[in-house]
Design a protein around this motif. Sequence first.
Motif, short mmCIF file in Angstrom:
data_model
loop_
_atom_site.label_atom_id
_atom_site.label_comp_id
_atom_site.label_asym_id
_atom_site.label_seq_id
_atom_site.Cartn_x
_atom_site.Cartn_y
_atom_site.Cartn_z
N TYR A 157 25.25 -22.42 -11.36
CA TYR A 157 23.79 -22.57 -11.36
C TYR A 157 23.29 -22.50 -12.80
O TYR A 157 23.84 -21.79 -13.63
CB TYR A 157 23.12 -21.47 -10.54
CG TYR A 157 23.56 -21.44 -9.10
CD1 TYR A 157 24.68 -20.71 -8.72
CD2 TYR A 157 22.87 -22.14 -8.11
CE1 TYR A 157 25.11 -20.68 -7.41
CE2 TYR A 157 23.30 -22.12 -6.79
CZ TYR A 157 24.42 -21.39 -6.46
OH TYR A 157 24.84 -21.38 -5.16
N GLN B 262 12.09 -19.59 -14.16
CA GLN B 262 12.42 -20.48 -13.06
C GLN B 262 13.52 -19.90 -12.19
O GLN B 262 14.27 -19.02 -12.61
CB GLN B 262 12.88 -21.84 -13.59
CG GLN B 262 11.83 -22.60 -14.38
CD GLN B 262 12.33 -23.97 -14.81
OE1 GLN B 262 13.32 -24.49 -14.30
NE2 GLN B 262 11.61 -24.59 -15.75
N ALA B 263 13.60 -20.42 -10.97
CA ALA B 263 14.70 -20.06 -10.10
C ALA B 263 15.98 -20.74 -10.57
O ALA B 263 15.93 -21.78 -11.27
CB ALA B 263 14.39 -20.49 -8.67
N PRO B 264 17.12 -20.21 -10.22
CA PRO B 264 18.38 -20.92 -10.49
C PRO B 264 18.39 -22.28 -9.81
O PRO B 264 17.76 -22.49 -8.79
CB PRO B 264 19.44 -19.99 -9.89
CG PRO B 264 18.82 -18.63 -9.91
CD PRO B 264 17.37 -18.88 -9.62
N GLN C 239 19.80 -21.62 -15.00
CA GLN C 239 18.49 -20.98 -14.88
C GLN C 239 17.78 -21.00 -16.22
O GLN C 239 18.34 -20.58 -17.24
CB GLN C 239 18.60 -19.53 -14.38
CG GLN C 239 17.25 -18.90 -14.09
CD GLN C 239 17.36 -17.49 -13.52
OE1 GLN C 239 18.26 -16.74 -13.87
NE2 GLN C 239 16.44 -17.14 -12.63
#
Lengths: 113, 108
Positions: free
Chosen positions: B37, B43-45, B39
């Motif tokens: 992921y 922000q979200a992953p 990030q």
Amino acid sequence: QMQLVQSGAEVKRPGASVRISCKASGDTFSSYYMHWVRQTPGQGLEWLGIINPFGTATSYAQNFEGRLTMTRDTNTLYMDLNNLRTDDTAVYYCASGFYQFDYWGQGSLVTVS
Amino acid sequence: EIVLTQSPGTLSLSPGERGTLSCRASQSVSSGKVAWYQQKPGQAPRLLMYGASRRATGIPDRFSGSGSGTDFSLTISRLEPEDFAVYYCQQYGSTPRTFGQGTKVEIK
């Protein structure tokens, strides 16, 4: 493509409970396994639990057994965390997918103080 | 519980350079069930890779993943300005799902 919109920030006292919601749109919510993940500066990303598409089965990380409840309805996922401690202060994310986490909500900050 | 250790903690690179991030598991990860992921601050992953080497929808081909067993890696072939971020590996081969502590890719 799924969009996940979470409820807003919360401030709670130690010992209290918090409910966070995660509303889905854009795809068939009822087809997806859903998760909660939290992020703290000290612990990084931490998986909390998973719920099946029907809402009939859950599995929680051992550290949250007895304090965490995950539920869902037609298009919304919920997380209830009780007996809050100061170290539960974190950003909580919902995420979809059985294996990898394909879509994420924007995060909900929970401050316990 | 499978512990994932990412290295290095911080990777300082210039745009256009190649970067390789490592993720080592404390025990073998079933069927290469590792995801990566990205990030960015606030922000979200965002899912980049799954199954160790499969790119998620919309992810450019400058991102590639490899590995099996206990050793996995993410390579960014030519860093673009938007690639400077924190990268996490995650295993979903066993419960609990666990994440690495992250590698920050910063501009040199």
